[in-house]
Write a protein that holds these residues in place. Structure first.
Motif, PDB file in Angstrom:
ATOM      1  N   ALA A 333     -22.590 -10.587 -18.903  1.00 31.58           N
ATOM      2  CA  ALA A 333     -21.677 -10.474 -20.052  1.00 31.58           C
ATOM      3  C   ALA A 333     -22.397 -10.714 -21.369  1.00 31.58           C
ATOM      4  O   ALA A 333     -21.888 -10.381 -22.437  1.00 31.58           O
ATOM      5  CB  ALA A 333     -20.531 -11.479 -19.905  1.00 31.58           C
ATOM      6  N   CYS A 334     -23.592 -11.289 -21.299  1.00 30.00           N
ATOM      7  CA  CYS A 334     -24.324 -11.620 -22.529  1.00 30.00           C
ATOM      8  C   CYS A 334     -25.056 -10.385 -23.063  1.00 30.00           C
ATOM      9  O   CYS A 334     -25.886  -9.797 -22.376  1.00 30.00           O
ATOM     10  CB  CYS A 334     -25.329 -12.737 -22.253  1.00 30.00           C
ATOM     11  SG  CYS A 334     -26.314 -13.119 -23.708  1.00 30.00           S
ATOM     12  N   PRO A 335     -24.760  -9.994 -24.300  1.00 26.32           N
ATOM     13  CA  PRO A 335     -25.372  -8.771 -24.834  1.00 26.32           C
ATOM     14  C   PRO A 335     -26.850  -8.909 -25.159  1.00 26.32           C
ATOM     15  O   PRO A 335     -27.522  -7.919 -25.385  1.00 26.32           O
ATOM     16  CB  PRO A 335     -24.556  -8.497 -26.110  1.00 26.32           C
ATOM     17  CG  PRO A 335     -24.014  -9.814 -26.514  1.00 26.32           C
ATOM     18  CD  PRO A 335     -23.821 -10.602 -25.250  1.00 26.32           C
ATOM     19  N   ALA A 351     -32.222 -17.082 -28.684  1.00 25.47           N
ATOM     20  CA  ALA A 351     -31.759 -15.693 -28.486  1.00 25.47           C
ATOM     21  C   ALA A 351     -30.252 -15.566 -28.680  1.00 25.47           C
ATOM     22  O   ALA A 351     -29.748 -14.520 -29.072  1.00 25.47           O
ATOM     23  CB  ALA A 351     -32.143 -15.215 -27.093  1.00 25.47           C
ATOM     24  N   CYS A 352     -29.510 -16.651 -28.388  1.00 24.52           N
ATOM     25  CA  CYS A 352     -28.036 -16.606 -28.413  1.00 24.52           C
ATOM     26  C   CYS A 352     -27.519 -16.249 -29.812  1.00 24.52           C
ATOM     27  O   CYS A 352     -27.950 -16.834 -30.806  1.00 24.52           O
ATOM     28  CB  CYS A 352     -27.489 -17.968 -27.991  1.00 24.52           C
ATOM     29  SG  CYS A 352     -25.702 -18.086 -28.106  1.00 24.52           S
ATOM     30  N   ILE A 353     -26.636 -15.282 -29.864  1.00 21.90           N
ATOM     31  CA  ILE A 353     -26.077 -14.870 -31.159  1.00 21.90           C
ATOM     32  C   ILE A 353     -24.653 -15.399 -31.343  1.00 21.90           C
ATOM     33  O   ILE A 353     -23.926 -14.969 -32.239  1.00 21.90           O
ATOM     34  CB  ILE A 353     -26.107 -13.341 -31.322  1.00 21.90           C
ATOM     35  CG1 ILE A 353     -25.343 -12.659 -30.179  1.00 21.90           C
ATOM     36  CG2 ILE A 353     -27.524 -12.821 -31.410  1.00 21.90           C
ATOM     37  CD1 ILE A 353     -25.064 -11.192 -30.420  1.00 21.90           C
ATOM     38  N   ARG A 354     -24.226 -16.312 -30.450  1.00 24.48           N
ATOM     39  CA  ARG A 354     -22.911 -16.990 -30.589  1.00 24.48           C
ATOM     40  C   ARG A 354     -21.744 -16.003 -30.642  1.00 24.48           C
ATOM     41  O   ARG A 354     -20.851 -16.133 -31.485  1.00 24.48           O
ATOM     42  CB  ARG A 354     -22.888 -17.863 -31.842  1.00 24.48           C
ATOM     43  CG  ARG A 354     -23.605 -19.187 -31.731  1.00 24.48           C
ATOM     44  CD  ARG A 354     -25.114 -19.038 -31.602  1.00 24.48           C
ATOM     45  NE  ARG A 354     -25.789 -20.289 -31.945  1.00 24.48           N
ATOM     46  CZ  ARG A 354     -27.049 -20.527 -31.671  1.00 24.48           C
ATOM     47  NH1 ARG A 354     -27.784 -19.648 -31.013  1.00 24.48           N
ATOM     48  NH2 ARG A 354     -27.591 -21.664 -32.030  1.00 24.48           N
ATOM     49  N   CYS A 355     -21.774 -15.047 -29.764  1.00 29.25           N
ATOM     50  CA  CYS A 355     -20.660 -14.092 -29.725  1.00 29.25           C
ATOM     51  C   CYS A 355     -19.562 -14.563 -28.781  1.00 29.25           C
ATOM     52  O   CYS A 355     -18.426 -14.123 -28.859  1.00 29.25           O
ATOM     53  CB  CYS A 355     -21.163 -12.725 -29.276  1.00 29.25           C
ATOM     54  SG  CYS A 355     -21.780 -12.725 -27.573  1.00 29.25           S
ATOM     55  N   PHE A 356     -19.904 -15.445 -27.821  1.00 34.58           N
ATOM     56  CA  PHE A 356     -18.968 -16.049 -26.858  1.00 34.58           C
ATOM     57  C   PHE A 356     -18.329 -15.053 -25.897  1.00 34.58           C
ATOM     58  O   PHE A 356     -17.277 -15.328 -25.336  1.00 34.58           O
ATOM     59  CB  PHE A 356     -17.917 -16.907 -27.573  1.00 34.58           C
ATOM     60  CG  PHE A 356     -18.558 -18.014 -28.361  1.00 34.58           C
ATOM     61  CD1 PHE A 356     -19.121 -19.098 -27.721  1.00 34.58           C
ATOM     62  CD2 PHE A 356     -18.669 -17.929 -29.734  1.00 34.58           C
ATOM     63  CE1 PHE A 356     -19.780 -20.089 -28.429  1.00 34.58           C
ATOM     64  CE2 PHE A 356     -19.321 -18.904 -30.462  1.00 34.58           C
ATOM     65  CZ  PHE A 356     -19.874 -19.997 -29.809  1.00 34.58           C
ATOM     66  N   CYS A 357     -19.001 -13.914 -25.723  1.00 34.63           N
ATOM     67  CA  CYS A 357     -18.549 -12.988 -24.666  1.00 34.63           C
ATOM     68  C   CYS A 357     -18.617 -13.687 -23.308  1.00 34.63           C
ATOM     69  O   CYS A 357     -17.794 -13.424 -22.429  1.00 34.63           O
ATOM     70  CB  CYS A 357     -19.447 -11.751 -24.636  1.00 34.63           C
ATOM     71  SG  CYS A 357     -19.276 -10.717 -26.096  1.00 34.63           S
ATOM     72  N   CYS A 358     -19.591 -14.582 -23.131  1.00 33.55           N
ATOM     73  CA  CYS A 358     -19.742 -15.276 -21.848  1.00 33.55           C
ATOM     74  C   CYS A 358     -18.537 -16.177 -21.576  1.00 33.55           C
ATOM     75  O   CYS A 358     -18.058 -16.266 -20.440  1.00 33.55           O
ATOM     76  CB  CYS A 358     -21.028 -16.094 -21.841  1.00 33.55           C
ATOM     77  SG  CYS A 358     -21.204 -17.195 -23.257  1.00 33.55           S
ATOM     78  N   ALA A 359     -18.039 -16.851 -22.605  1.00 34.29           N
ATOM     79  CA  ALA A 359     -16.899 -17.762 -22.414  1.00 34.29           C
ATOM     80  C   ALA A 359     -15.640 -17.005 -22.011  1.00 34.29           C
ATOM     81  O   ALA A 359     -14.796 -17.528 -21.286  1.00 34.29           O
ATOM     82  CB  ALA A 359     -16.654 -18.553 -23.696  1.00 34.29           C
TER      83      ALA A 359
HETATM   84  S1  SF4 Z   1     -22.500 -16.820 -26.793  1.00 34.38           S
HETATM   85 FE1  SF4 Z   1     -22.891 -16.392 -24.633  1.00 34.38          FE
HETATM   86  S2  SF4 Z   1     -22.738 -14.170 -24.440  1.00 34.38           S
HETATM   87 FE2  SF4 Z   1     -22.966 -14.594 -26.622  1.00 34.38          FE
HETATM   88  S3  SF4 Z   1     -25.171 -14.480 -26.994  1.00 34.38           S
HETATM   89 FE3  SF4 Z   1     -24.730 -16.622 -26.542  1.00 34.38          FE
HETATM   90  S4  SF4 Z   1     -25.092 -16.860 -24.352  1.00 34.38           S
HETATM   91 FE4  SF4 Z   1     -24.918 -14.657 -24.802  1.00 34.38          FE
END
Ligand code: SF4
Ligand code: SF4
Length: 371
Positions: A333-335, A351-359
């Motif tokens: 799920a992580c882009p 690397a994390c862009i804080r989009c929270f698609c994973c949550a």
């Molecule tokens: S918030 Fe989750 S899905 Fe988004 S970039 Fe970070 S680890 Fe990946």
């Protein structure tokens, strides 16, 4: 513009909500191809408040067919969930054989890239051909909360017409504006919110608390129907960014619409709506930007070489190691491939862009945004 409200525990009473608006014949003419777009985002059935009740969707399809229209139910769940598996777990697996109306898995069917001329966050997307070719679109979300956008109702339900992983572009480009951008090219003719069983709390849209709200809300304008939905949950639509933006961009108004059936006051109850901190607001706004180079390559893969308009890099992903059962659903799920599982789940913070698609996809709520 008009919103109708029916207090009920019966899915079939959606007919009453549409009749209050003037009947389905107001929205559907003989021969129209009609897409019915429920929210079937994840594999939890409608008794949890996660997805639209299939009985209600079937009743809407019946009403469309009675007007001579040709209904088709179409959905793409949260990436990377398989639609076939999600449909099966949510009571939609046998929808076609049980009710006699076709269902389209948007991720497997035809789609095409479209430009979004009025886009503020995204200027293109890859959208279902079934939806783009339809004469009419009936939008059927659930009355529920979302940890990033406060609620997910009709406007946000349009994210499910975007094919699979392409949804990530909206998350990383500015979720609130991206939702509105989508709604400028995919217009809902009729919005029906299933609020019989909904969801409240920070865990929405998939891990919130089930809430029996006993209401169906329908409207001929998606912004106004969403505004009514927020008020029924005891909130103020002016404080829900994407709804406010949609109104400011001319897609509808937040007040002054006619309400038929039950009054808003008589069905409103103060629900536990997510409160977004200043950082969280920046997160979903697309305003907060840092070095593009940090995540250029994964983004270029996702966007096919096209630049996104805005980028997001603030906030903190929290991993609850106690609750994580190691299912690894969050990893694809992580882009930007920031998650790794080696004994425990780890996040590459750089690397994390804080989009929270994973949550959004974690089935046990082990991932969250720092409050
Ligand atoms: S918030 Fe989750 S899905 Fe988004 S970039 Fe970070 S680890 Fe990946
Ligand atoms: S955080 Fe959630 S989705 Fe990811 S591995 Fe753990 S339980 Fe599965």
């Amino acid at each position: 513009m008009t919103v109708s409200i029916v207090r009920t525990k019966e899915a079939s009473h959606v007919r009453r909500a549409v009749e209050l608006l003037g009947g389905m014949e107001r929205f559907v003419a003989r021969g129209d191809g009609v897409v019915v777009k429920p929210n079937i985002c994840a594999g939890k059935d409608s008794s949890t408040g996660t997805v639209t009740d299939p009985e209600m969707v079937a009743e809407v399809c019946r009403m469309v067919a009675e007007c001579g229209g040709e209904p088709v139910v179409a959905e793409s769940p949260i990436y990377p969930f398989s639609a076939a598996r999600v449909f099966k777990r949510t009571g939609y697996g046998d929808f076609e054989s049980r009710y006699g109306f076709p269902m389209v898995d948007i991720d497997k069917a035809e789609s095409r890239e479209v430009q979004i001329p009025e886009g503020q966050a995204i200027d293109h997307s890859v959208i279902s051909d079934t939806v783009l070719k339809a004469d009419r679109l009936i939008n059927m979300p659930v009355l529920k909360t979302h940890f990033q956008t406060v609620v997910t109702l009709g406007l946000k339900n349009m994210k499910g017409v975007v094919v699979g992983k392409q949804k990530h572009l909206i998350h990383i480009s500015g979720l609130d504006q991206g939702i509105v951008d989508l709604n400028t090219i995919v217009r809902s003719d009729l919005t029906i919110i299933d609020g019989i069983i909904g969801m409240e709390g920070m865990g929405g849209p998939t891990n919130g608390r089930t809430a029996e709200m006993d209401v169906i809300v329908a409207g001929d304008n998606v912004v106004e129907t969403d505004a009514a939905g927020v008020m029924i949950m005891g909130g103020d639509p002016r404080r829900v960014k994407h709804i406010k933006l949609a109104a400011s961009r001319g897609l509808g108004s937040l007040e002054g619409f006619q309400v038929l059936g039950e009054s808003l006051e008589s069905v409103s109850t103060r629900r536990d709506l997510p409160r977004l901190t200043g950082v969280a607001r920046l997160l979903v706004s697309g305003i907060a930007m840092r070095s593009y180079n940090l995540f250029r390559n994964p983004l270029m893969r996702l966007t096919g070489g096209q630049r996104v308009k805005k980028r997001v890099l603030l906030g903190e992903l929290l991993i609850d190691e106690e609750n994580c059962d190691g299912c690894r659903v969050c990893i694809p799920a992580c882009p930007v491939d920031a998650l790794l599982f080696e004994d425990v789940l780890a996040c590459d913070r750089k690397a994390c862009i804080r989009c929270f698609c994973c949550a959004e996809v974690c089935p046990v709520g082990a991932l969250s945004k720092k409050a």
